[in-house]
Design a protein around this motif. Structure first.
Motif, PDB file in Angstrom:
ATOM      1  N   ILE A   1      88.016  25.564  37.276  1.00  0.00           N
ATOM      2  CA  ILE A   1      87.939  24.274  37.967  1.00  0.00           C
ATOM      3  C   ILE A   1      89.175  24.048  38.839  1.00  0.00           C
ATOM      4  CG2 ILE A   1      88.993  22.905  36.104  1.00  0.00           C
ATOM      5  CD1 ILE A   1      86.857  20.737  36.727  1.00  0.00           C
ATOM      6  N   GLY A   2      90.335  24.543  38.407  1.00  0.00           N
ATOM      7  CA  GLY A   2      91.540  24.422  39.218  1.00  0.00           C
ATOM      8  C   GLY A   2      91.444  25.232  40.502  1.00  0.00           C
TER       9      GLY A   2
ATOM     10  N   ARG B   1      90.072  21.455  48.515  1.00  0.00           N
ATOM     11  CA  ARG B   1      91.042  20.491  49.047  1.00  0.00           C
ATOM     12  C   ARG B   1      91.369  20.720  50.514  1.00  0.00           C
ATOM     13  NH1 ARG B   1      95.384  18.893  44.326  1.00  0.00           N
ATOM     14  NH2 ARG B   1      94.329  16.941  43.760  1.00  0.00           N
ATOM     15  N   GLU B   2      91.139  21.931  51.011  1.00  0.00           N
ATOM     16  CA  GLU B   2      91.397  22.174  52.430  1.00  0.00           C
ATOM     17  C   GLU B   2      90.525  21.278  53.301  1.00  0.00           C
ATOM     18  OE1 GLU B   2      91.219  25.852  55.658  1.00  0.00           O
ATOM     19  OE2 GLU B   2      91.101  26.259  53.508  1.00  0.00           O
TER      20      GLU B   2
ATOM     21  N   VAL C   1      89.740  15.124  46.913  1.00  0.00           N
ATOM     22  CA  VAL C   1      88.999  15.566  45.737  1.00  0.00           C
ATOM     23  C   VAL C   1      89.975  15.840  44.593  1.00  0.00           C
ATOM     24  CG1 VAL C   1      89.038  18.056  46.230  1.00  0.00           C
ATOM     25  CG2 VAL C   1      87.099  17.069  44.986  1.00  0.00           C
ATOM     26  N   SER C   2      89.512  15.657  43.370  1.00  0.00           N
ATOM     27  CA  SER C   2      90.349  15.860  42.188  1.00  0.00           C
ATOM     28  C   SER C   2      89.528  16.542  41.107  1.00  0.00           C
ATOM     29  CB  SER C   2      90.872  14.517  41.663  1.00  0.00           C
ATOM     30  OG  SER C   2      89.772  13.718  41.222  1.00  0.00           O
TER      31      SER C   2
ATOM     32  N   SER D   1      84.740  29.686  24.910  1.00  0.00           N
ATOM     33  CA  SER D   1      85.755  28.702  24.512  1.00  0.00           C
ATOM     34  C   SER D   1      85.585  27.366  25.223  1.00  0.00           C
ATOM     35  CB  SER D   1      87.158  29.260  24.780  1.00  0.00           C
ATOM     36  OG  SER D   1      87.285  29.674  26.125  1.00  0.00           O
ATOM     37  N   GLY D   2      84.537  27.244  26.063  1.00  0.00           N
ATOM     38  CA  GLY D   2      84.224  25.957  26.667  1.00  0.00           C
ATOM     39  C   GLY D   2      84.765  25.724  28.062  1.00  0.00           C
ATOM     40  N   TYR D   3      85.440  26.718  28.650  1.00  0.00           N
ATOM     41  CA  TYR D   3      85.982  26.530  29.988  1.00  0.00           C
ATOM     42  C   TYR D   3      84.882  26.676  31.039  1.00  0.00           C
ATOM     43  CZ  TYR D   3      90.630  26.827  27.940  1.00  0.00           C
ATOM     44  OH  TYR D   3      91.755  26.592  27.184  1.00  0.00           O
TER      45      TYR D   3
END
Length: 241
Positions: A24-25, A32-33, A38-39, A59-61
């Protein structure tokens, strides 16, 4: 904008099974470009609204495919450029998932060439050319409060829909000075909507603000729908014998 991948494409990516998936990061950095506001909370919120469906690791990511990112781009552009509420955007995507064509046209992929994409503003000459207004008509729109340039005389690109509508009405003989009635009505409607959402917009929770922003968009769309329906009803009355 390129074709938006369906949910099945986002899940399986048949043309790129071995393409790496993004965290997600990483998705945030990609988006964001074009969408500076957006966050991570916004992306999670769009997932909670069933608009994007990333895979989950044991693991849920979250792991986003390139098709997931394309769908996020469509949602964010539809909100920013066409002010569509999520309910309508979701209907568009669900139609796509069923193999049906998207209702209406998709949002533009990029601003017009004349736009200053760093500041999102145009000179008076650029703005007039992009909107179809003559210089005198643009000056009249400013004089009667329909458009407000900044201290340097530049106009925000976001005001182009107003200017284009004014240009279209001018071609039918309706001058900017006649349009104050629309401005006054819009100000009253905005005041009513503000009373409904202002307390939530002041909340510190980003999720609460996201929901308030979506409510604001939906109320704006409903107000425009009501205004158009009332105007059409009145015009029908004029055509009756």
């Amino acid at each position: 904008m390129n074709a938006v991948p369906s949910r099945a494409d986002a899940a399986g990516e048949p043309d790129g099974r071995h393409a790496p998936r993004l965290t997600i990061g990483e998705v945030l950095n990609v988006l964001r470009e074009d969408f500076p506001d957006v966050s991570i909370s916004k992306i999670r919120y769009l997932e909670s609204e069933d608009l994007v469906h990333p895979q989950r690791t044991p693991s849920g990511y979250r792991k986003f495919s390139s098709a997931d990112v394309a769908r996020l781009r469509y949602v964010l552009a539809a909100q920013r450029d066409r002010y569509l509420p999520l309910r309508v955007i979701k209907e568009h995507l669900e139609a796509l998932d069923r193999g049906e064509p998207l209702p209406g046209s998709t949002p533009p992929a990029a601003p017009p060439p004349e736009e200053d994409t760093d500041t999102g503003s145009l000179t008076g000459e650029q703005f007039a050319r992009a909107s179809g207004l003559e210089a005198g008509q643009l000056a009249a729109c400013v004089q009667f409060g329909l458009l407000t340039p900044d201290a340097d005389g530049r106009h925000p690109a976001a005001d182009l829909p107003i200017a284009r509508a004014a240009a279209g009405l001018a071609r039918h003989g309706i001058e900017p000075r006649h349009l104050r009635v629309y401005q006054n009505g819009a100000e009253r409607e905005a005041g009513l909507v503000e009373q409904l959402v202002a307390p939530v917009l002041r909340a510190r929770s980003e999720e609460a603000r996201n929901r308030a922003t979506e409510k604001l968009r939906e109320l704006a769309a409903l107000s425009a729908q009501l205004h158009g329906a009332l105007l059409e009803a009145r015009l029908r009355d004029l055509l009756r014998p």
